[in-house]
Write an enzyme that holds these catalytic residues in place. Structure first.
Site, PDB file in Angstrom:
ATOM      1  N   ASP A  13      -5.025  -1.559   2.114  1.00 25.08           N
ATOM      2  CA  ASP A  13      -5.557  -2.525   1.547  1.00 25.08           C
ATOM      3  C   ASP A  13      -6.972  -2.511   0.921  1.00 25.08           C
ATOM      4  O   ASP A  13      -7.708  -3.236   1.019  1.00 25.08           O
ATOM      5  CB  ASP A  13      -5.961  -3.262   2.942  1.00 25.08           C
ATOM      6  CG  ASP A  13      -4.714  -3.765   3.580  1.00 25.08           C
ATOM      7  OD1 ASP A  13      -3.506  -4.048   2.956  1.00 25.08           O
ATOM      8  OD2 ASP A  13      -4.761  -3.845   4.970  1.00 25.08           O
ATOM      9  N   LYS A  16      -5.428  -2.225  -4.272  1.00 23.07           N
ATOM     10  CA  LYS A  16      -4.650  -1.321  -5.062  1.00 23.07           C
ATOM     11  C   LYS A  16      -3.780  -2.374  -6.121  1.00 23.07           C
ATOM     12  O   LYS A  16      -3.927  -2.127  -7.487  1.00 23.07           O
ATOM     13  CB  LYS A  16      -3.611  -0.505  -4.468  1.00 23.07           C
ATOM     14  CG  LYS A  16      -3.926   0.514  -3.460  1.00 23.07           C
ATOM     15  CD  LYS A  16      -2.810   1.185  -2.862  1.00 23.07           C
ATOM     16  CE  LYS A  16      -2.029   0.251  -1.638  1.00 23.07           C
ATOM     17  NZ  LYS A  16      -3.337  -0.047  -0.741  1.00 23.07           N
ATOM     18  N   GLY A  48       1.132  -5.225   1.235  1.00 20.92           N
ATOM     19  CA  GLY A  48       1.028  -6.574   0.583  1.00 20.92           C
ATOM     20  C   GLY A  48      -0.460  -6.310  -0.338  1.00 20.92           C
ATOM     21  O   GLY A  48      -1.566  -6.001  -0.058  1.00 20.92           O
ATOM     22  N   HIS A  49       0.135  -6.578  -1.563  1.00 15.90           N
ATOM     23  CA  HIS A  49      -0.846  -6.276  -2.622  1.00 15.90           C
ATOM     24  C   HIS A  49      -1.265  -7.733  -3.417  1.00 15.90           C
ATOM     25  O   HIS A  49      -0.360  -8.183  -3.558  1.00 15.90           O
ATOM     26  CB  HIS A  49      -0.293  -5.224  -3.525  1.00 15.90           C
ATOM     27  CG  HIS A  49       0.159  -4.053  -2.990  1.00 15.90           C
ATOM     28  ND1 HIS A  49       0.839  -3.156  -3.857  1.00 15.90           N
ATOM     29  CD2 HIS A  49      -0.117  -3.623  -1.831  1.00 15.90           C
ATOM     30  CE1 HIS A  49       1.083  -1.999  -3.078  1.00 15.90           C
ATOM     31  NE2 HIS A  49       0.234  -2.180  -1.751  1.00 15.90           N
ATOM     32  N   GLN A 239       0.230   1.620   0.691  1.00 18.92           N
ATOM     33  CA  GLN A 239      -0.499   1.957   1.692  1.00 18.92           C
ATOM     34  C   GLN A 239      -1.584   2.918   1.549  1.00 18.92           C
ATOM     35  O   GLN A 239      -2.080   2.544   0.469  1.00 18.92           O
ATOM     36  CB  GLN A 239       0.547   2.793   3.039  1.00 18.92           C
ATOM     37  CG  GLN A 239       1.451   2.023   3.794  1.00 18.92           C
ATOM     38  CD  GLN A 239       2.550   1.490   2.923  1.00 18.92           C
ATOM     39  OE1 GLN A 239       3.419   2.058   2.337  1.00 18.92           O
ATOM     40  NE2 GLN A 239       2.741  -0.059   3.100  1.00 18.92           N
TER      41      GLN A 239
END
Ligand code: GDP
Ligand code: IMO
Ligand code: MG
Length: 440
Positions: A13, A16, A48-49, A239
């Protein structure tokens, strides 16, 4: 030709998604520098990007964060694990917002997340605080050679291969169900979990995979041709290094290799990056269980969480927050060979009169300046801080490094000095344009 790798330098988180979108956007109109491929190589929908373009926010779990650029081929690579229901949901969600995902390619070697993986994760994932998406059990089966690949459901003509999929399920399902009932029978009862029937799984998976079967291909060959052609490629990590199964804070980690090494097995090509960009926040966060030396369980941690909206993109869980740990960041730099760092969310620190940086640990009445690989040692480490004056003014509209308050520049300089790598990008807000670019 330039190969970029965007890798999380902390516990995930870091931002990225923003950097992947930004670099892809930066060179969109430059024929020579244009990114032609964006490829994910590890993880699954535990990721979750977030990409924010203007007032529109996009959250990607399986789709690579370059997907909004329709002339860029986005690849879900060999090392990714795929839950077909989630992938279809994402593709359909994006198509309802005007993006058709014609630029998406999916590896035939990627393993499937099956319903029994999610059930197992629900039962076993509590201690680590997993995302509950079936990631660990899917990778476990892959390594144990009990995995089912996308290529077992879609044939070489991009048609559904019901026969192979059925054969695989008939071979694997009884074994998985025997284990689940024998070992976790009471747990299944306690949670009211029913094991789905083979025919139902078959039907549901074929229904979903049918919707993206035309995108399934040998992505390793595709990337190999791109490399031979001299195309610019951006590799998107999921990650973070501290969650890496081998290099992270084991066993409080994910079940893949988010760090540099994962790129080779996860894309199937020797894509040696020219630029390895480590992404880190100006502070630190972690979701789930496990050691986190600089965690602040006080009102400062609370303030960072509120200012940084630190709630999980995938699960909505509050993220644990703390000061930046440069001992850990130096370790991540060593593991990945970062040649630059993108420092995210500097704006979040604007409120504090004093900012702390963990530069050493206290261990056994002594001081250490390296990140220990034994969890038993790390758990006994206490952070030792150096303090720097804050700037206490809004920096979210600053676009040039020179316009940052002196104390903000001082903080960036200190981090660079400790880590020994230039900070080429400084992010001061979630939007694309809220970025100070120094090295491009
Ligand atoms: P990822 O998983 O590494 O892509 O990161 P996430 O998307 O899970 O979390 C990063 C969060 O921070 C997202 O909500 C982003 O929109 C937001 N974000 C990214 N950069 C900045 C920044 O510089 N400032 C602020 N305030 N938010 C940011
Ligand atoms: P992105 O790509 C933050 C964490 C989980 C848990 C551990 C294992 O958005 O940075 P898993 O479901 O992978 O078996 O959970 O890893 N985790 C993440 N934390 N960001 C992520 O992804 C994460 N993916 C997994 O919270 O502690
Ligand atoms: Mg995330």
């Amino acid at each position: 030709m330039t190969i970029y790798a965007i890798i999380g330098g902390q516990w995930g988180d870091e931002g990225k998604g923003k950097i992947v979108d930004l670099i892809t956007h930066l060179y969109a109109d430059n024929e020579e520098k244009k990114i032609k491929y964006v490829a994910r190589y590890a993880g699954g929908n535990n990721a979750g990007h977030t990409v924010q373009v203007g007032d529109d926010t996009y959250r990607f779990h399986l789709l690579p964060s370059g997907i909004l650029h329709e002339d860029v081929i986005n690849i879900i690579g060999d090392g990714v694990v795929i839950d077909p229901r989630v992938l279809v949901e994402e593709i359909e969600g994006l198509s309802s917002r005007g993006y058709r995902c014609d630029n998406l390619k999916i590896s035939e070697k990627a393993n499937l997340i099956m319903p029994y993986h999610i059930i197992l994760d629900t039962i076993e994932g509590g201690k680590v605080g997993t995302t509950g998406r079936g990631i660990g059990p899917a990778y476990t089966d892959k390594i144990a050679r009990h995995g089912i690949r996308i290529g077992d459901v879609v044939d070489e003509n991009n048609e559904l291969d019901e026969q192979t999929f059925r054969r695989k399920l008939e071979e694997i399902l009884p074994m998985k169900y025997k284990f689940l009932s024998n070992v976790y029978g009471s747990e299944l009862e306690k949670h009211g979990i029913k094991l789905p029937k083979l025919e139902d799984i078959l039907k549901e998976y074929l229904f979903h995979v049918d919707k993206f079967k035309d995108k399934v291909t040998d992505t390793s060959s595709l990337l190999c041709k791109a490399k031979e052609n001299g195309d610019n490629i951006l590799i998107e990590g999921a990650q973070g290094t501290m969650l890496d199964i081998d290099q992270g804070t084991y066993p409080y980690v994910t079940s893949s290799n988010p760090s540099l090494g994962g790129i080779f097995t996860g894309t199937g090509v020797s894509l040696v990056p020219d630029k390895v960009i480590g992404v880190c926040k100006a502070y630190a966060t972690r979701v789930g269980g496990g050691v986190f030396p600089t965690e602040l369980k006080d009102e400062i941690g609370e303030k960072i969480r509120e200012r940084g909206c630190e709630y999980g993109t995938t699960t909505g869980r509050p993220r644990r927050c703390g000061w930046l740990d440069v001992v850990a960041l130096k370790y991540a730099t060593r593991v990945n060979g970062f040649n630059e760092i993108a420092m995210m969310k500097l704006d979040v620190l604007s409120e504090f009169s004093t900012i702390k940086l963990c530069t050493k640990y206290e261990y056994n009445n002594g001081k250490i300046d390296y990140f220990p690989s034994r969890l038993s040692v790390l758990e006994k480490c206490r952070p030792l801080y150096e303090e720097f004056p804050g700037w206490q003014e809004d920096i979210s509209s600053v676009r040039n490094y020179g316009d940052l308050p002196e104390n903000a520049k001082g903080y960036v300089y200190e981090v660079e000095k400790f880590v020994g790598v230039p900070i080429s990008v400084i992010s001061v807000g979630a939007r694309r344009e809220q970025t100070i670019i120094r090295g491009y």
